[in-house]
Design an enzyme around this catalytic site. Structure first.
Site, mmCIF file in Angstrom:
data_model
loop_
_atom_site.group_PDB
_atom_site.id
_atom_site.type_symbol
_atom_site.label_atom_id
_atom_site.label_comp_id
_atom_site.label_asym_id
_atom_site.label_seq_id
_atom_site.Cartn_x
_atom_site.Cartn_y
_atom_site.Cartn_z
ATOM 1 N N GLU A 22 -12.864 -7.196 0.642
ATOM 2 C CA GLU A 22 -11.491 -6.914 0.243
ATOM 3 C C GLU A 22 -10.832 -8.154 -0.366
ATOM 4 O O GLU A 22 -11.183 -9.264 0.010
ATOM 5 C CB GLU A 22 -10.699 -6.486 1.480
ATOM 6 C CG GLU A 22 -9.323 -5.931 1.162
ATOM 7 C CD GLU A 22 -8.331 -6.218 2.268
ATOM 8 O OE1 GLU A 22 -8.616 -7.079 3.121
ATOM 9 O OE2 GLU A 22 -7.274 -5.587 2.269
ATOM 10 N N ARG B 20 -8.573 -17.870 6.638
ATOM 11 C CA ARG B 20 -7.985 -17.436 5.379
ATOM 12 C C ARG B 20 -7.420 -18.605 4.575
ATOM 13 O O ARG B 20 -7.300 -18.535 3.363
ATOM 14 C CB ARG B 20 -6.862 -16.432 5.656
ATOM 15 C CG ARG B 20 -7.357 -15.125 6.231
ATOM 16 C CD ARG B 20 -6.182 -14.273 6.696
ATOM 17 N NE ARG B 20 -6.651 -13.064 7.359
ATOM 18 C CZ ARG B 20 -6.122 -11.876 7.183
ATOM 19 N NH1 ARG B 20 -5.104 -11.717 6.368
ATOM 20 N NH2 ARG B 20 -6.600 -10.824 7.815
HETATM 21 C C1 B12 Z 1 4.461 -6.978 6.862
HETATM 22 C C2 B12 Z 1 3.378 -7.587 7.711
HETATM 23 C C3 B12 Z 1 2.428 -8.366 7.060
HETATM 24 C C4 B12 Z 1 2.477 -8.699 5.597
HETATM 25 C C5 B12 Z 1 3.358 -9.935 5.448
HETATM 26 C C6 B12 Z 1 3.881 -10.144 4.058
HETATM 27 C C7 B12 Z 1 4.685 -11.393 4.005
HETATM 28 N N1 B12 Z 1 4.151 -12.408 3.385
HETATM 29 O O1 B12 Z 1 5.763 -11.448 4.579
HETATM 30 C C8 B12 Z 1 0.987 -8.970 5.319
HETATM 31 C C9 B12 Z 1 0.357 -7.637 4.974
HETATM 32 C C10 B12 Z 1 0.675 -9.944 4.185
HETATM 33 C C11 B12 Z 1 0.530 -9.419 6.671
HETATM 34 C C12 B12 Z 1 -0.562 -10.228 6.878
HETATM 35 C C13 B12 Z 1 -1.070 -10.540 8.130
HETATM 36 N N2 B12 Z 1 -0.632 -10.094 9.290
HETATM 37 CO CO1 B12 Z 1 0.999 -9.114 9.509
HETATM 38 N N3 B12 Z 1 2.392 -7.921 9.854
HETATM 39 C C14 B12 Z 1 3.325 -7.352 9.122
HETATM 40 C C15 B12 Z 1 4.190 -6.417 9.975
HETATM 41 C C16 B12 Z 1 3.714 -5.009 9.762
HETATM 42 C C17 B12 Z 1 5.694 -6.459 9.696
HETATM 43 C C18 B12 Z 1 6.310 -7.841 9.682
HETATM 44 C C19 B12 Z 1 7.678 -7.726 9.100
HETATM 45 O O2 B12 Z 1 7.886 -8.045 7.956
HETATM 46 N N4 B12 Z 1 8.618 -7.147 9.872
HETATM 47 C C20 B12 Z 1 9.981 -6.977 9.479
HETATM 48 C C21 B12 Z 1 10.783 -8.234 9.825
HETATM 49 C C22 B12 Z 1 12.245 -7.998 9.516
HETATM 50 O O3 B12 Z 1 10.622 -8.445 11.228
HETATM 51 P P1 B12 Z 1 9.878 -9.721 11.871
HETATM 52 O O4 B12 Z 1 8.950 -10.313 10.910
HETATM 53 O O5 B12 Z 1 9.368 -9.308 13.189
HETATM 54 O O6 B12 Z 1 11.092 -10.753 12.079
HETATM 55 C C23 B12 Z 1 12.233 -10.393 12.859
HETATM 56 C C24 B12 Z 1 12.084 -10.649 14.351
HETATM 57 O O7 B12 Z 1 10.749 -10.862 14.785
HETATM 58 C C25 B12 Z 1 12.964 -11.786 14.646
HETATM 59 N N5 B12 Z 1 12.406 -13.137 14.609
HETATM 60 C C26 B12 Z 1 11.441 -13.685 13.869
HETATM 61 N N6 B12 Z 1 11.329 -14.977 14.144
HETATM 62 C C27 B12 Z 1 12.231 -15.280 15.066
HETATM 63 C C28 B12 Z 1 12.581 -16.461 15.706
HETATM 64 C C29 B12 Z 1 13.594 -16.480 16.639
HETATM 65 C C30 B12 Z 1 13.944 -17.722 17.352
HETATM 66 C C31 B12 Z 1 14.276 -15.265 16.954
HETATM 67 C C32 B12 Z 1 15.324 -15.221 17.955
HETATM 68 C C33 B12 Z 1 13.931 -14.097 16.308
HETATM 69 C C34 B12 Z 1 12.924 -14.110 15.377
HETATM 70 O O8 B12 Z 1 13.952 -11.699 13.637
HETATM 71 C C35 B12 Z 1 13.371 -11.254 12.427
HETATM 72 C C36 B12 Z 1 14.395 -10.517 11.612
HETATM 73 O O9 B12 Z 1 14.870 -9.369 12.303
HETATM 74 C C37 B12 Z 1 3.890 -6.933 11.417
HETATM 75 C C38 B12 Z 1 3.956 -5.879 12.534
HETATM 76 C C39 B12 Z 1 5.325 -5.381 12.824
HETATM 77 N N7 B12 Z 1 6.268 -6.194 13.216
HETATM 78 O O10 B12 Z 1 5.540 -4.215 12.686
HETATM 79 C C40 B12 Z 1 2.468 -7.464 11.259
HETATM 80 C C41 B12 Z 1 1.933 -8.592 12.170
HETATM 81 C C42 B12 Z 1 3.024 -9.616 12.378
HETATM 82 N N8 B12 Z 1 0.849 -9.166 11.364
HETATM 83 C C43 B12 Z 1 -0.148 -9.511 12.099
HETATM 84 C C44 B12 Z 1 -1.362 -10.092 11.610
HETATM 85 C C45 B12 Z 1 -2.458 -10.379 12.612
HETATM 86 C C46 B12 Z 1 -1.542 -10.357 10.271
HETATM 87 C C47 B12 Z 1 -2.797 -10.967 9.660
HETATM 88 C C48 B12 Z 1 -3.460 -12.129 10.372
HETATM 89 C C49 B12 Z 1 -3.975 -10.025 9.557
HETATM 90 C C50 B12 Z 1 -3.722 -8.695 9.133
HETATM 91 N N9 B12 Z 1 -3.475 -7.807 10.073
HETATM 92 O O11 B12 Z 1 -3.819 -8.449 7.958
HETATM 93 C C51 B12 Z 1 -2.243 -11.424 8.309
HETATM 94 C C52 B12 Z 1 -1.812 -12.862 8.546
HETATM 95 C C53 B12 Z 1 -1.395 -13.579 7.400
HETATM 96 C C54 B12 Z 1 -0.917 -14.931 7.821
HETATM 97 N N10 B12 Z 1 -1.655 -15.967 7.445
HETATM 98 O O12 B12 Z 1 0.075 -15.090 8.477
HETATM 99 C C55 B12 Z 1 0.067 -9.208 13.542
HETATM 100 C C56 B12 Z 1 0.304 -10.417 14.440
HETATM 101 C C57 B12 Z 1 -0.522 -10.258 15.666
HETATM 102 C C58 B12 Z 1 -0.104 -10.858 16.920
HETATM 103 N N11 B12 Z 1 0.932 -11.677 16.986
HETATM 104 O O13 B12 Z 1 -0.771 -10.538 17.899
HETATM 105 C C59 B12 Z 1 1.194 -8.172 13.497
HETATM 106 C C60 B12 Z 1 2.106 -8.136 14.705
HETATM 107 C C61 B12 Z 1 0.496 -6.792 13.294
HETATM 108 C C62 B12 Z 1 -0.454 -6.443 14.412
HETATM 109 N N12 B12 Z 1 0.025 -5.734 15.415
HETATM 110 O O14 B12 Z 1 -1.615 -6.802 14.351
HETATM 111 N N13 B12 Z 1 1.318 -8.923 7.635
#
Ligand code: B12
Ligand code: B12
Lengths: 138, 485, 485, 138
Positions: free
Chosen positions: C173, C102
């Site tokens: 897409e 990408r």
């Molecule tokens: C929203 C989302 C997107 C959005 C992101 C928009 C943006 N620019 O922010 C979009 C739609 C663009 C997107 C794209 C992609 N995504 Co996405 N996305 C998500 C989703 C649904 C939610 C993430 C989120 O915002 N959560 C809310 C926030 C508050 O939580 P968080 O990000 O997890 O962060 C918290 C914790 O993790 C923690 N945390 C984070 N970092 C750290 C570090 C430390 C040290 C600590 C202690 C805690 C901590 O604290 C944060 C705050 O509470 C997740 C799945 C999920 N979690 O439900 C997938 C997910 C992360 N995405 C995934 C993937 C694969 C992609 C894509 C490659 C392909 C796709 N499926 O379209 C692209 C990648 C783009 C790229 N180059 O990175 C995968 C990752 C897969 C994996 N690891 O095996 C996930 C898990 C979905 C899945 N199950 O397939 N995504």
């Protein structure tokens, strides 16, 4: 068995089991398929199955058990058919035979050991039994 | 039949006479002491009381999630309920009774308990509360922090009620019709109605002592294409009979049909109509609530598809604002669920209930039409039942079933008229293909005929029993309407 | 920025000049021969063609279910798709591209492929189509009997489009906005828009040869509290830009917000508004369809709760009559799903889609109000974008983002204005807490303010960033509206 | 460490990863908790992390990786901190660190072996890290 003699089935749901819907559908399906169906309905005791089979010279007894008490309710039925002289009557059983989701191979073994000729898991469609009936009595 | 059907609250002295016999029908009956039981209830904390929970949920407009669950052995049953409370996040709990106990076959239930001990797994499909007796019931109630209800389908639940209510349960499911017609083959309605007047009178007694026990009718009946007008009529009659005996907290039940407009209309009209008739009979002080049963017919074998069915039920319950929803599990098609599978069903449901807590179905032309037709149908039936009974509702019920004025599809009971044939219309709402003797106006009949004819045209076939069979299999095969292949 | 933004269909000779460079940016580019590709498409069976499937589904009023899926190695990817077709019962399939590809980081993608070979498991989060090259793409397309779409989020997808479209994919897409703002940090809009004009022109070329390729915009953007007016405006602009380059089959995307009235209103108005603007610009012959994304924000960790979220998305898609729904899985919160988990999500979804096939949301006062407000908001934004561009929509877009006329919440891109702050209202609909520079009338602003104030009163707190954080966490914690504890 | 000196955190999302929402929330939460936050945002290279840490004399580098490429993207970061002379800087990492749902114990081991001091699974709430930061730097 002659081709034009209709096969007679005694059909019922055993024990304290009131599940009536499958019974009604099996009745319908067996009749449509050309069998002679004696339906003793739900909550049928082992004795009612035996009596109906004796009275109608049935070829096969088809027992349903859905409610989970199949193990307790079916035990001894084979022996009773023999006591009643129904040596050639086949015994089929099907439904949700035991309590809960269990390994099917085990369940089948258990009911075969109890003397059932054919044992069917839940979700068996009527056509399957009809095919087996036709195979067993041709 | 020489059973006498009361048409007013049963005289307490007369009640006590019957009671002696009831308590003698199985040894554990001797454990019941009503005065002591009332004292027990008085000290029971509010969080363990069903009527309080229902009242709070209704005030907040939220929907409670309740599983079905029951195991043969006491410790196993308690473990199950604790798991569903802790891991499953259930808002309230059941004690589902096994089907031997439901038929008063306590000897066979005992055999099931003994075999379960030997096999090391539950050989019964529920908890045999009568055999376990009163102290065991109190152990159950005290083992968890949410209210527990007795759930069953027992034509003669007199002893069960005596033991479980004295045992501290605060809600009792069932009714003289809903525990007979779908759950028995040969029990005369006079008898089951009289038995349930006893149960209601017992609860009325507790009420007189200041202890409210919730009573719930079993709305889904046979769980198979039961149109709202039938289950509503049964629920309203059972509510009237319960109120007659002094019951003050009543939950009205309904089983999901699958078309969400019809289902929402059903939940809304169920309470409205019950209120209308209770008022008419002078029972103004009844607390009403509703319980929505997730799809009660045949389920898909595939667990992920079962989740789909569960999710759709949760959505409808939430949007229709039912007070409580009875939850199915991904194991439904297979057998009594493991505690794990049971918890999964509750959690999936609760996620949806919580997400939809602040949403409801807006009024629309379509919703209004569904509500109107249900109201007309139910009034047609219930008014006739009342008329038939010459002011004795129980008697009217017996006569109405004889005449087919009340008729339950696919019921095993011989006292059921058995002529109704339901089928889905083109949008999946449950209509009638054959009306039997339902006292419907031409207007209502034409409405149903029109709806089913429309589906026939769409499918290019004459409506027939095959259509009904297709509908029965449909959800198991991933559809709502059983279309021809 | 010296990139030139076309305001009409790009001249083919000019296109070919850029094309030479594009194809040279990675060795597999040399595999593409446009004439041969057109011939390949001509013999591709109808069941493998996306535009045909969408047309049929739309005519029947049914909703198609499509997963996301992509693995590092070819055989592994094919196995995955075949499994989702056979066991998952998917109606159409994706090829999700890994995130190195990408970003055009083909060297790193190659490292990922190599490491995956060594580790024996996919080390990439998608299928690196450019590295695998054209013949591999055709193997993918031919390995299954349903159409396959390229799904990604690539600011510069020119080479990816060349290879995958010549490789037989029939739907692509993305878009110049929706593949930049949520998916990049430092890419100028001029550049991504120009790159996507190239992709659209390429598809326009296929169209000129009689081969229709479907184009889909990525509606959910950041997946996090994006109000319909923002994603609609982006979708409509991308549709206009695609139509300008000769694209004839367009799917408009929208990501579930969670309030079903708002979501249904969004799906309905999305197509209506797109049609309105396409007509206005003289593109009358475009086939439109809609795609609804199940909840795109943070998911619950618990798999049964994830099923709840999935089920609710399926219900809304079905009731709103979206042409297609993109399915989440019970593994969503954890990581890229196993093929089994992926199939479970599709099956749960399809059970609901099928059960609701014959039902739809009736018109109501509430639905009408939501539709009206979305229409007003979108017209306010899109009209201003067009005005800004002085008849060059692409240029207008660049200027609008600079001015904050278009603004995407939580976007990583530096070219995004970044002042919008969305929050849920008391019924869970997504509203705006801070409007940034959106060109809204006082009427619209008052509407949002009123709605959010109502929630503030209900929760007894001032709306603030804490409310937004609570909303972001809410679904993961089993709620829709993030209420204070 | 003195009580009134604010702990400095370099925060960012590594590699080709664009997930911006968690980053924004962590920024907010760490600031509210009284830390000094240098947020280099999404798509941050290892070099950007190191440079920011050197420039600001950071106490800890908090790496997020959501998109699944954590294994490839984080490899070598520890070595680079040492090369840069950041011997006392702690390394935290969290998010969806690998592709797919895998055994957490294994993932943690892997990242510890890479030189991370603390490794967090997806779903970790900010408060947990804040508590750990306070423990590690008191
Ligand atoms: C929203 C989302 C997107 C959005 C992101 C928009 C943006 N620019 O922010 C979009 C739609 C663009 C997107 C794209 C992609 N995504 Co996405 N996305 C998500 C989703 C649904 C939610 C993430 C989120 O915002 N959560 C809310 C926030 C508050 O939580 P968080 O990000 O997890 O962060 C918290 C914790 O993790 C923690 N945390 C984070 N970092 C750290 C570090 C430390 C040290 C600590 C202690 C805690 C901590 O604290 C944060 C705050 O509470 C997740 C799945 C999920 N979690 O439900 C997938 C997910 C992360 N995405 C995934 C993937 C694969 C992609 C894509 C490659 C392909 C796709 N499926 O379209 C692209 C990648 C783009 C790229 N180059 O990175 C995968 C990752 C897969 C994996 N690891 O095996 C996930 C898990 C979905 C899945 N199950 O397939 N995504
Ligand atoms: C509807 C229903 C009810 C209705 C029944 C109404 C009535 N009188 O008919 C009501 C609500 C009253 C009811 C009550 C109870 N039920 Co019930 N019920 C069901 C349900 C949802 C559907 C049954 C049905 O009608 N299916 C449609 C018909 C067409 O299918 P069928 O019955 O399976 O029959 C077909 C096949 O099995 C096969 N078949 C049947 N017999 C035979 C025999 C042979 C030889 C062959 C080849 C094939 C065959 O052909 C039939 C036609 O296609 C099932 C779960 C499910 N299957 O989804 C539970 C289920 C059968 N019930 C169950 C239980 C436990 C009960 C109760 C004890 C407690 C309760 N949960 O309320 C009571 C018991 C009452 C009693 N004494 O028997 C359990 C049984 C548990 C087990 N075996 O481990 C089930 C599996 C639900 C569950 N997972 O817990 N139930």
């Amino acid at each position: 068995m002659e081709k034009n003699k209709k096969i007679t089935i005694v059909l019922g749901v055993i024990g304290a089991d009131v599940h009536a819907v499958g019974n009604r559908i099996l009745h319908h399906a067996f009749s449509e398929a050309g069998f002679n169906v004696i339906n003793i309905g739900v909550m049928a005791s082992q004795e009612e199955f035996i009596n109906a089979a004796v009275e109608t010279s049935a070829d096969v007894i088809v027992v349903s058990s859905l409610c989970g008490h199949g193990e307790i309710d079916c035990r001894g039925l084979k022996e009773k058919t023999i006591e009643a002289g129904l040596h050639n009557v086949k015994l089929y059983v099907g439904g949700n035979l035991v309590v809960g989701k269990q390994d099917w191979k085990e369940i089948e073994k258990k009911f075969k050991r109890m003397g059932f000729d054919r044992v069917y898991p839940s979700g068996t469609m009527p056509q399957e039994v009809i095919d087996d009936l036709n195979a067993d009595f041709s | 039949m020489d059973v006498e059907l009361a048409k007013e609250k049963i005289d307490w002295e007369q009640f006590k006479q019957i009671r002696r016999e009831v308590l003698m029908s199985w040894p554990t009956g001797q454990e019941v002491d009503l005065d002591e039981a009332v004292e027990y209830h008085k000290q029971l904390a509010a969080n363990r009381r069903f009527p309080e929970l229902l009242r709070a949920a209704k005030a907040e407009g939220r929907t409670l999630a309740q599983p079905r669950a029951g195991a043969a052995l006491l410790h196993e049953h308690i473990e199950l309920l604790q798991y569903l409370e802790r891991e499953g996040e259930a808002d309230c709990l059941p004690t589902t009774i096994d089907s031997y106990t439901r038929q008063n076959r306590y000897n066979e239930a005992q055999k099931g308990i003994d075999e379960s001990r030997i096999e090391g797994r539950s050989m019964l499909n529920g908890f045999p509360a009568v055999n376990h007796g009163l102290p065991a019931c109190r152990e159950v109630v005290e083992a968890v922090d949410v209210p527990v209800q007795v759930r069953h389908g027992t034509p003669d639940a007199r002893l069960l009620a005596e033991i479980t209510l004295a045992g501290g349960f605060t809600s009792f499911e069932g009714g003289g019709i809903s525990c007979n017609i779908p759950y028995a083959k040969n029990v005369p309605l006079e008898r089951s109605l009289a038995n349930w007047q006893y149960v209601d009178r017992l609860i009325g007694y507790y009420q007189e002592q200041g202890i409210t026990i919730n009573r719930e009718s079993f709305g889904p009946l046979t769980g198979t294409l039961v149109p709202p007008c039938i289950s509503h009529s049964v629920g309203i009659i059972e509510a009237l009979l319960a109120a007659e005996q002094g019951v003050k907290s009543i939950t009205l039940g309904y089983g999901q049909c699958g078309n969400f407009i019809q289902d929402a209309a059903a939940v809304i009209t169920l309470e409205e109509l019950a209120r209308e008739y209770l008022d008419k009979f002078g029972y103004q002080d009844i607390e009403l609530s509703t319980v929505f049963h997730q799809w009660m017919g045949g389920f898909p074998q595939d667990e992920s598809k079962a989740y789909g069915v569960i999710g759709w039920g949760a959505v409808t319950a939430a949007l229709a604002k039912a007070t409580k929803v009875i939850v199915k599990t991904p194991h439904e098609a297979m057998g009594v669920p493991t505690k794990e599978a049971n918890a999964l069903g509750i959690k999936a449901t609760k996620q949806i209930l919580n997400m939809l807590k602040d949403q409801s179905l807006p009024e629309s032309e379509e919703l209004k039409q569904e509500k109107d037709i249900i109201v007309q149908e139910v009034r047609a039936i219930v008014d006739r039942v009342i008329e038939f009974g010459e002011s004795n509702v129980a008697l009217g019920t017996v006569r109405a079933f004889q005449a087919g004025i009340l008729d339950v599809p696919f019921a095993p009971s011989k006292v059921n008229y058995g002529k109704l044939l339901p089928a889905r219309d083109n949008n999946g709402a449950v209509r009638l293909l054959d009306f039997g003797n339902l006292p419907f106006t031409k207007e209502i009949i034409d409405f149903h005929r029109g709806k089913i004819a429309q589906r026939g045209r769409e499918e290019n076939r004459q409506p027939s029993f095959q259509m009904v069979i297709d509908d029965i299999y449909a959800i198991g095969k991933g559809m709502l309407v059983g279309r021809p292949r």
